[in-house]
Write an enzyme that holds these catalytic residues in place. Structure first.
Site, PDB file in Angstrom:
ATOM      1  N   LYS A  50      51.495 -24.036  33.053  1.00  0.00           N
ATOM      2  CA  LYS A  50      52.464 -24.992  33.470  1.00  0.00           C
ATOM      3  C   LYS A  50      53.311 -25.193  32.238  1.00  0.00           C
ATOM      4  O   LYS A  50      54.382 -25.633  32.354  1.00  0.00           O
ATOM      5  CB  LYS A  50      51.689 -26.156  33.865  1.00  0.00           C
ATOM      6  CG  LYS A  50      51.121 -26.230  35.082  1.00  0.00           C
ATOM      7  CD  LYS A  50      50.588 -27.731  35.580  1.00  0.00           C
ATOM      8  CE  LYS A  50      50.345 -27.723  37.112  1.00  0.00           C
ATOM      9  NZ  LYS A  50      49.930 -28.873  37.389  1.00  0.00           N
ATOM     10  N   ASP A  75      55.033 -33.117  40.877  1.00  0.00           N
ATOM     11  CA  ASP A  75      53.914 -33.930  40.690  1.00  0.00           C
ATOM     12  C   ASP A  75      54.289 -35.236  40.500  1.00  0.00           C
ATOM     13  O   ASP A  75      53.731 -36.286  41.021  1.00  0.00           O
ATOM     14  CB  ASP A  75      52.936 -33.437  39.825  1.00  0.00           C
ATOM     15  CG  ASP A  75      51.977 -32.572  40.223  1.00  0.00           C
ATOM     16  OD1 ASP A  75      51.726 -32.235  41.318  1.00  0.00           O
ATOM     17  OD2 ASP A  75      51.372 -32.083  39.363  1.00  0.00           O
TER      18      ASP A  75
HETATM   19  P1  NAP Z   1      42.147 -32.120  33.455  1.00  0.00           P
HETATM   20  O1  NAP Z   1      43.524 -31.959  32.725  1.00  0.00           O
HETATM   21  O2  NAP Z   1      41.169 -31.386  33.088  1.00  0.00           O
HETATM   22  O3  NAP Z   1      41.873 -33.734  32.565  1.00  0.00           O
HETATM   23  C1  NAP Z   1      40.712 -34.385  33.341  1.00  0.00           C
HETATM   24  C2  NAP Z   1      40.494 -35.717  32.664  1.00  0.00           C
HETATM   25  O4  NAP Z   1      39.543 -36.603  33.206  1.00  0.00           O
HETATM   26  C3  NAP Z   1      40.250 -35.981  31.125  1.00  0.00           C
HETATM   27  O5  NAP Z   1      41.207 -37.181  30.793  1.00  0.00           O
HETATM   28  C4  NAP Z   1      38.870 -35.788  31.114  1.00  0.00           C
HETATM   29  O6  NAP Z   1      38.404 -36.530  30.063  1.00  0.00           O
HETATM   30  C5  NAP Z   1      38.647 -36.844  32.316  1.00  0.00           C
HETATM   31  N1  NAP Z   1      37.396 -36.644  32.566  1.00  0.00           N
HETATM   32  C6  NAP Z   1      36.760 -35.559  33.255  1.00  0.00           C
HETATM   33  N2  NAP Z   1      35.591 -35.698  33.283  1.00  0.00           N
HETATM   34  C7  NAP Z   1      35.006 -36.991  33.253  1.00  0.00           C
HETATM   35  C8  NAP Z   1      33.915 -37.689  33.196  1.00  0.00           C
HETATM   36  N3  NAP Z   1      32.830 -37.165  33.808  1.00  0.00           N
HETATM   37  N4  NAP Z   1      33.938 -39.088  32.741  1.00  0.00           N
HETATM   38  C9  NAP Z   1      35.131 -39.374  32.308  1.00  0.00           C
HETATM   39  N5  NAP Z   1      36.306 -38.742  31.997  1.00  0.00           N
HETATM   40  C10 NAP Z   1      36.175 -37.667  32.677  1.00  0.00           C
HETATM   41  O7  NAP Z   1      42.493 -32.278  34.762  1.00  0.00           O
HETATM   42  P2  NAP Z   1      43.795 -32.640  35.431  1.00  0.00           P
HETATM   43  O8  NAP Z   1      44.560 -31.547  35.810  1.00  0.00           O
HETATM   44  O9  NAP Z   1      44.400 -33.865  35.042  1.00  0.00           O
HETATM   45  O10 NAP Z   1      43.241 -33.226  37.074  1.00  0.00           O
HETATM   46  C11 NAP Z   1      42.611 -34.375  37.386  1.00  0.00           C
HETATM   47  C12 NAP Z   1      42.143 -34.784  38.401  1.00  0.00           C
HETATM   48  O11 NAP Z   1      43.206 -35.078  39.114  1.00  0.00           O
HETATM   49  C13 NAP Z   1      41.457 -33.652  39.237  1.00  0.00           C
HETATM   50  O12 NAP Z   1      40.467 -33.990  40.038  1.00  0.00           O
HETATM   51  C14 NAP Z   1      42.356 -32.949  40.216  1.00  0.00           C
HETATM   52  O13 NAP Z   1      42.422 -32.288  41.314  1.00  0.00           O
HETATM   53  C15 NAP Z   1      43.291 -34.284  40.529  1.00  0.00           C
HETATM   54  N6  NAP Z   1      44.753 -33.902  40.827  1.00  0.00           N
HETATM   55  C16 NAP Z   1      45.106 -34.349  42.091  1.00  0.00           C
HETATM   56  C17 NAP Z   1      46.413 -34.311  42.349  1.00  0.00           C
HETATM   57  C18 NAP Z   1      46.934 -34.300  43.608  1.00  0.00           C
HETATM   58  O14 NAP Z   1      48.217 -34.028  44.198  1.00  0.00           O
HETATM   59  N7  NAP Z   1      46.385 -35.288  44.198  1.00  0.00           N
HETATM   60  C19 NAP Z   1      47.448 -33.430  41.203  1.00  0.00           C
HETATM   61  C20 NAP Z   1      46.840 -33.167  40.248  1.00  0.00           C
HETATM   62  C21 NAP Z   1      45.548 -33.188  40.014  1.00  0.00           C
HETATM   63  P3  NAP Z   1      38.104 -35.861  28.553  1.00  0.00           P
HETATM   64  O15 NAP Z   1      39.659 -35.943  27.753  1.00  0.00           O
HETATM   65  O16 NAP Z   1      37.192 -36.881  27.547  1.00  0.00           O
HETATM   66  O17 NAP Z   1      37.470 -34.636  28.768  1.00  0.00           O
END
Ligand code: NAP
Length: 273
Positions: free
Chosen positions: A70, A106
């Site tokens: 990305k 997004d």
């Molecule tokens: P990412 O870049 O890996 O970031 C994940 C974030 O969640 C980080 O800030 C991480 O904190 C935190 N996290 C993970 N596990 C945790 C836990 N057990 N307790 C507290 N914080 C936790 O992932 P992303 O791409 O941003 O995606 C995040 C979520 O959004 C996913 O579930 C994805 O499926 C969803 N999403 C949905 C859409 C949609 O269209 N609906 C679009 C994009 C993403 P740390 O920094 O401490 O690791």
């Protein structure tokens, strides 16, 4: 006789794993009887430059971009939209005449259900500071939300985003002390699998009144959204954002509007929600 040429589209990422994008866009091509096909193109980082060369020469008419490309894909495009620039990441490639444009749908996907609800949040709390949080922050700022606080399990990551977007930061443990009228979960907490029983925001933190918005869409009703509903809050599930960002990609490529209900039904069936 030559066979009619199909327009080629696809998704690049690595590892690509299971993606719903081919089913989504191919169903749209069928719906509008378009001679087009959308494929999965698993692309390891060392092959990205080659892929972009093919994008120009084949040519490929459009692509979705996912992890880990990305940000790096931005150096291969001719133009970046203001939204992609605000996020610092591209999730969509399309052609504008002979220029490759990188966009980030997004942001629009995130904003769509808030616009539908005519939501005018004044104080938003963003939980999580990963890739999705950046699109959320860009969307909130485009919507004009003036007071935004971000918190994350790892504080430094929240501080980095807070500095980029010029928003407030608090520690993860302080998240219950912010009075917000819009709380957004951008973490995977609550997602089917190992995280399903987790929530980023405890039931007793839902004071006052507001909107709880979960980016997780499997399951549709997470522990976070259930607690919000029980506290009298409005809720928005993650399928709204997913459907709207996909529909925007489809519009950029074809000029056609994929109905929201069609996407929701398709994804619900694929995920057996
Ligand atoms: P990412 O870049 O890996 O970031 C994940 C974030 O969640 C980080 O800030 C991480 O904190 C935190 N996290 C993970 N596990 C945790 C836990 N057990 N307790 C507290 N914080 C936790 O992932 P992303 O791409 O941003 O995606 C995040 C979520 O959004 C996913 O579930 C994805 O499926 C969803 N999403 C949905 C859409 C949609 O269209 N609906 C679009 C994009 C993403 P740390 O920094 O401490 O690791």
């Amino acid at each position: 006789m030559t066979a009619p040429q199909k327009k080629l589209y696809g998704i690049i990422g690595h590892p690509l794993g299971h993606t719903m994008s081919p089913a989504l866009h191919n169903s749209g091509f069928n719906m509008f009887s378009l001679q087009s096909v959308y494929m999965a193109f698993p692309t390891p980082p060392e092959k990205l430059a080659d892929f972009m060369k093919s994008f120009r020469t084949v040519p490929i008419h459009g692509a979705s971009v996912t992890i880990p490309h990305k940000e790096t894909v931005m150096r291969y495009v001719d133009k970046v939209t203001p939204r992609a620039s605000a996020v610092g990441a591209v999730n969509t490639l399309y052609w504008e005449k002979d220029l490759i444009v990188g966009d980030n749908t997004d942001v629009l996907g995130f904003m769509a259900p808030l616009k539908d609800k005519k939501n005018t949040s004044k104080k938003a709390l963003v939980l999580g500071a990963g890739g999705a949080a950046k699109a959320v922050l860009a969307g909130l700022q485009e919507l004009g939300t003036s007071d935004i606080t971000i918190c994350n399990r790892t504080l430094q990551r929240a501080e980095k985003l807070a500095a980029t977007f010029k928003v407030n930061t608090i520690t993860w443990d302080e998240r219950g002390s912010v009075v917000a009228d819009l709380v957004i979960n951008t973490t995977p907490m609550g997602m089917a699998g190992e995280h399903v029983n987790e929530t980023p925001y405890l039931a007793e933190m839902f004071t006052e009144h507001g909107v709880a918005y979960d980016l997780v869409y499997n399951p549709l009703e997470t522990t976070f959204l259930r607690a919000a509903k029980e506290a009298g809050w409005e809720t928005i599930d993650g399928l709204h954002m997913f459907a709207a960002q996909g529909a925007e990609q489809f519009r950029l490529w074809t000029g056609k509007k994929l109905p929201h209900d069609h996407i929701r039904k398709l994804v619900s069936n694929l995920l057996r929600l």
